[in-house]
Design an enzyme around this catalytic site. Structure first.
Site, short mmCIF file in Angstrom:
data_model
loop_
_atom_site.label_atom_id
_atom_site.label_comp_id
_atom_site.label_asym_id
_atom_site.label_seq_id
_atom_site.Cartn_x
_atom_site.Cartn_y
_atom_site.Cartn_z
N CYS A 94 0.85 -1.20 0.00
CA CYS A 94 0.00 0.00 0.00
C CYS A 94 0.88 1.24 0.00
CB CYS A 94 -0.91 0.04 1.22
SG CYS A 94 -1.41 -1.56 1.80
N GLU A 125 -4.28 -4.13 -4.58
CA GLU A 125 -4.07 -2.75 -5.03
C GLU A 125 -4.60 -2.58 -6.47
OE1 GLU A 125 -2.96 0.20 -3.76
OE2 GLU A 125 -3.10 -0.79 -1.84
C1 LIG Z 1 -6.15 1.39 -1.58
C2 LIG Z 1 -5.02 2.22 -1.05
N1 LIG Z 1 -3.77 1.69 -1.01
C3 LIG Z 1 -2.76 2.46 -0.50
C4 LIG Z 1 -2.95 3.73 -0.05
C5 LIG Z 1 -1.80 4.54 0.46
N2 LIG Z 1 -1.83 4.62 1.86
C6 LIG Z 1 -4.24 4.22 -0.11
N3 LIG Z 1 -4.54 5.47 0.31
N4 LIG Z 1 -5.29 3.47 -0.63
#
Ligand SMILES: Cc1ncc(CN)c(N)n1
Length: 224
Positions: free
Chosen positions: A135, A207
């Protein structure tokens, strides 16, 4: 070879797919449909609430005060810095606070956050870090790549998003997490590394699914 280098090399094909996704490309060239981004922002807000809880779990599982403090910093920066970006976009979209509060997670959001929370609650600290790292790391890589496009970080709408995820502060937190995973995996048997690789691969896949869900504004197949 450090474990993070092994992950980076092995998972390049899927990382490239994430970068090439039309949602990501649309942020970079400013052509992304704003309704898709609106959908993403609401789902991402819900995502970040659960994601922040993983840092609280990280603090619980940490074995030294310094690591506990860093997880506390990650928790704070997610709730008070990253989510403030979402609130700024909420103003631009005229999204009422109530809409955020009443929003329901889409299937992919639910599957992704619940998978991470399951790993975080039931696994080791290394399992938890392997789950959250894609993430941070992938957003930072995407942020940096989009930031290099002339004018992208000044785009009247998507510029702020690019600025946040390409920032030094965001990069430092991602790097801390990468270093922590490398320390935790030093000298570990291959079987354990493969298990961690699988966790990292799963959240990397999630993701991609999150971009895709947002692009398609995908909710549950029935309204009930
Ligand atoms: C789905 C998603 N993945 C990662 C991030 C980064 N923190 C986020 N804001 N959103």
């Amino acid at each position: 070879m450090k474990f993070s280098e092994r992950l980076y090399e092995k998972l390049q094909p899927i990382w490239r797919k994430n970068h090439a996704h039309p949602f990501v490309q649309g942020i970079g060239d400013g052509t992304l449909d704003r309704e898709k981004f609106r959908f993403f922002m609401i789902q991402d807000y819900l995502y970040l609430i659960d994601y922040a809880k993983l840092f609280a779990l990280g603090a619980m599982k940490a074995e030294d005060v310094e690591t506990m403090g860093k997880f506390a910093k990650l928790l704070d920066s997610t709730l008070n810095e990253e989510m403030s970006l979402h609130l700024k976009y909420a103003k631009k979209f005229e999204i009422e606070e109530l809409e955020f509060k009443q929003a329901k997670p889409a299937p992919t959001t639910l599957a992704y956050t619940h998978y991470m929370l399951h790993v975080g609650q039931n696994g080791t600290l290394a399992d938890l870090v392997a789950a959250v790292l894609p993430c941070m790391w992938s957003y930072w890589e995407i942020g940096k790549e989009l930031n290099e496009r002339p004018g992208a970080n000044e785009h009247e709408f998507y510029g702020e998003w690019i600025q946040m995820y390409s920032s030094e502060e965001f990069g430092e937190l991602a790097h801390w997490c990468i270093d922590l995973l490398d320390t935790l995996t030093e000298g570990k048997p291959e079987l354990e590394l493969e298990k961690l690789e699988e966790i990292f691969l799963n959240t990397t896949r999630f993701e991609y699914m999150f971009w895709d869900m947002s692009y398609k504004q995908e909710m549950w197949p029935t309204d009930e």
